[in-house]
Scaffold this motif. Structure first.
Motif, mmCIF file in Angstrom:
data_model
loop_
_atom_site.group_PDB
_atom_site.id
_atom_site.type_symbol
_atom_site.label_atom_id
_atom_site.label_comp_id
_atom_site.label_asym_id
_atom_site.label_seq_id
_atom_site.Cartn_x
_atom_site.Cartn_y
_atom_site.Cartn_z
ATOM 1 N N VAL A 149 0.845 -1.194 0.000
ATOM 2 C CA VAL A 149 0.000 0.000 0.000
ATOM 3 C C VAL A 149 0.883 1.248 0.000
ATOM 4 O O VAL A 149 0.611 2.217 -0.704
ATOM 5 N N SER A 150 1.959 1.215 0.769
ATOM 6 C CA SER A 150 2.865 2.372 0.833
ATOM 7 C C SER A 150 3.509 2.673 -0.514
ATOM 8 O O SER A 150 3.569 3.827 -0.932
ATOM 9 N N SER A 151 3.981 1.625 -1.209
ATOM 10 C CA SER A 151 4.606 1.873 -2.511
ATOM 11 C C SER A 151 3.578 2.315 -3.546
ATOM 12 O O SER A 151 3.874 3.149 -4.406
ATOM 13 N N LEU A 152 2.362 1.785 -3.460
ATOM 14 C CA LEU A 152 1.302 2.236 -4.365
ATOM 15 C C LEU A 152 0.997 3.710 -4.138
ATOM 16 O O LEU A 152 0.849 4.477 -5.095
ATOM 17 N N ALA A 153 0.909 4.099 -2.867
ATOM 18 C CA ALA A 153 0.639 5.501 -2.537
ATOM 19 C C ALA A 153 1.741 6.402 -3.078
ATOM 20 O O ALA A 153 1.471 7.459 -3.660
ATOM 21 N N GLN A 154 2.972 5.975 -2.905
ATOM 22 C CA GLN A 154 4.103 6.771 -3.391
ATOM 23 C C GLN A 154 4.059 6.878 -4.916
ATOM 24 O O GLN A 154 4.229 7.971 -5.466
ATOM 25 N N ASP A 155 3.821 5.776 -5.601
ATOM 26 C CA ASP A 155 3.768 5.775 -7.068
ATOM 27 C C ASP A 155 2.638 6.652 -7.607
ATOM 28 O O ASP A 155 2.774 7.279 -8.657
ATOM 29 N N LEU A 156 1.511 6.678 -6.902
ATOM 30 C CA LEU A 156 0.333 7.417 -7.367
ATOM 31 C C LEU A 156 0.280 8.841 -6.813
ATOM 32 O O LEU A 156 -0.635 9.595 -7.152
ATOM 33 N N HIS A 157 1.226 9.170 -5.916
ATOM 34 C CA HIS A 157 1.286 10.512 -5.314
ATOM 35 C C HIS A 157 0.017 10.845 -4.536
ATOM 36 O O HIS A 157 -0.553 11.930 -4.679
ATOM 37 N N VAL A 158 -0.426 9.862 -3.748
ATOM 38 C CA VAL A 158 -1.584 10.045 -2.874
ATOM 39 C C VAL A 158 -1.234 9.496 -1.495
ATOM 40 O O VAL A 158 -0.234 8.802 -1.318
ATOM 41 N N ALA A 159 -2.081 9.776 -0.529
ATOM 42 C CA ALA A 159 -1.855 9.292 0.826
ATOM 43 C C ALA A 159 -2.077 7.786 0.900
ATOM 44 O O ALA A 159 -2.888 7.217 0.148
ATOM 45 N N ARG A 160 -1.381 7.145 1.840
ATOM 46 C CA ARG A 160 -1.519 5.707 2.067
ATOM 47 C C ARG A 160 -2.972 5.350 2.383
ATOM 48 O O ARG A 160 -3.500 4.356 1.897
ATOM 49 N N GLY A 161 -3.632 6.172 3.180
ATOM 50 C CA GLY A 161 -5.033 5.946 3.524
ATOM 51 C C GLY A 161 -5.941 5.988 2.310
ATOM 52 O O GLY A 161 -6.937 5.251 2.241
ATOM 53 N N THR A 162 -5.610 6.839 1.347
ATOM 54 C CA THR A 162 -6.393 6.919 0.109
ATOM 55 C C THR A 162 -6.318 5.605 -0.649
ATOM 56 O O THR A 162 -7.333 5.079 -1.112
ATOM 57 N N VAL A 163 -5.109 5.051 -0.758
ATOM 58 C CA VAL A 163 -4.945 3.775 -1.461
ATOM 59 C C VAL A 163 -5.701 2.676 -0.728
ATOM 60 O O VAL A 163 -6.429 1.891 -1.343
ATOM 61 N N GLN A 164 -5.568 2.630 0.598
ATOM 62 C CA GLN A 164 -6.243 1.581 1.367
ATOM 63 C C GLN A 164 -7.763 1.680 1.224
ATOM 64 O O GLN A 164 -8.443 0.678 1.029
ATOM 65 N N THR A 165 -8.295 2.882 1.306
ATOM 66 C CA THR A 165 -9.743 3.090 1.166
ATOM 67 C C THR A 165 -10.226 2.659 -0.213
ATOM 68 O O THR A 165 -11.254 1.990 -0.348
ATOM 69 N N ARG A 166 -9.473 3.038 -1.233
ATOM 70 C CA ARG A 166 -9.874 2.690 -2.597
ATOM 71 C C ARG A 166 -9.761 1.190 -2.847
ATOM 72 O O ARG A 166 -10.621 0.594 -3.499
ATOM 73 N N LEU A 167 -8.715 0.560 -2.332
ATOM 74 C CA LEU A 167 -8.583 -0.889 -2.468
ATOM 75 C C LEU A 167 -9.765 -1.602 -1.816
ATOM 76 O O LEU A 167 -10.351 -2.526 -2.406
ATOM 77 N N THR A 168 -10.108 -1.177 -0.624
ATOM 78 C CA THR A 168 -11.244 -1.777 0.091
ATOM 79 C C THR A 168 -12.524 -1.613 -0.718
ATOM 80 O O THR A 168 -13.295 -2.570 -0.886
ATOM 81 N N ARG A 169 -12.760 -0.419 -1.252
ATOM 82 C CA ARG A 169 -13.968 -0.164 -2.052
ATOM 83 C C ARG A 169 -13.970 -1.004 -3.322
ATOM 84 O O ARG A 169 -14.978 -1.625 -3.677
ATOM 85 N N LEU A 170 -12.835 -1.065 -4.023
ATOM 86 C CA LEU A 170 -12.758 -1.833 -5.265
ATOM 87 C C LEU A 170 -12.991 -3.328 -5.010
ATOM 88 O O LEU A 170 -13.611 -4.013 -5.824
ATOM 89 N N LEU A 171 -12.519 -3.827 -3.887
ATOM 90 C CA LEU A 171 -12.783 -5.216 -3.510
ATOM 91 C C LEU A 171 -14.249 -5.418 -3.134
ATOM 92 O O LEU A 171 -14.897 -6.363 -3.585
ATOM 93 N N ASP A 172 -14.788 -4.511 -2.317
ATOM 94 C CA ASP A 172 -16.182 -4.624 -1.878
ATOM 95 C C ASP A 172 -17.155 -4.558 -3.047
ATOM 96 O O ASP A 172 -18.183 -5.238 -3.044
#
Length: 141
Positions: free
Chosen positions: A23-46
């Protein structure tokens, strides 16, 4: 389910390249917060946008895998219901709708012929599957 935005699409693209990315490397690559990536991953899975995380084997090891294509004919059931049931069989790698005599085409990958046989028994037992035809893939060019 809401539509995908640019961040969602970028996240999915990055996961296709490396499904094991943190999640941390994804956040860094996308230039967004770690929490943003985690929230979006959870939503995309749900929401079922991301169905599962898989692996891609090195081609040198892939030859040890038994691969097959099974064409599936349905009777008195919706394609979506059967496709979801088939995706729960571990050896089913992909499920495709198609035209013609067959309603679905599945790609199966198994460690052994016995595992493939068990998966085909499970596939044929899915409610609504009326007929199948399977071809084992012998060589890829």
């Amino acid at each position: 389910m809401r539509g995908l935005d640019d961040i969602d699409r970028a996240l999915l693209t990055r996961l296709r390249d490396d499904g094991r990315a943190s999640v941390s490397s994804l956040a860094q690559d996308l230039h967004v917060a770690r929490g943003t990536v985690q929230t979006r991953l959870t939503r995309l899975l749900d929401e079922g946008v991301i169905r599962r995380f898989t692996i891609e084997l090195d081609p040198d090891h892939e030859h040890q895998t038994v691969r097959a294509v099974a064409m599936v004919q349905l009777q008195s059931v919706t394609t979506t219901v059967v496709a979801r049931a088939l995706q729960r069989i571990p050896e089913v790698a992909e499920v495709h709708t198609t035209n013609g005599a067959w309603d679905l085409v599945t790609e199966l990958r198994a460690a052994t012929l016995e595992d493939l046989d068990r998966a085909l028994v499970e596939l044929r037992a899915v409610r609504g599957v009326s007929n199948t035809e399977t071809s084992i893939l012998l060589r890829t060019y």
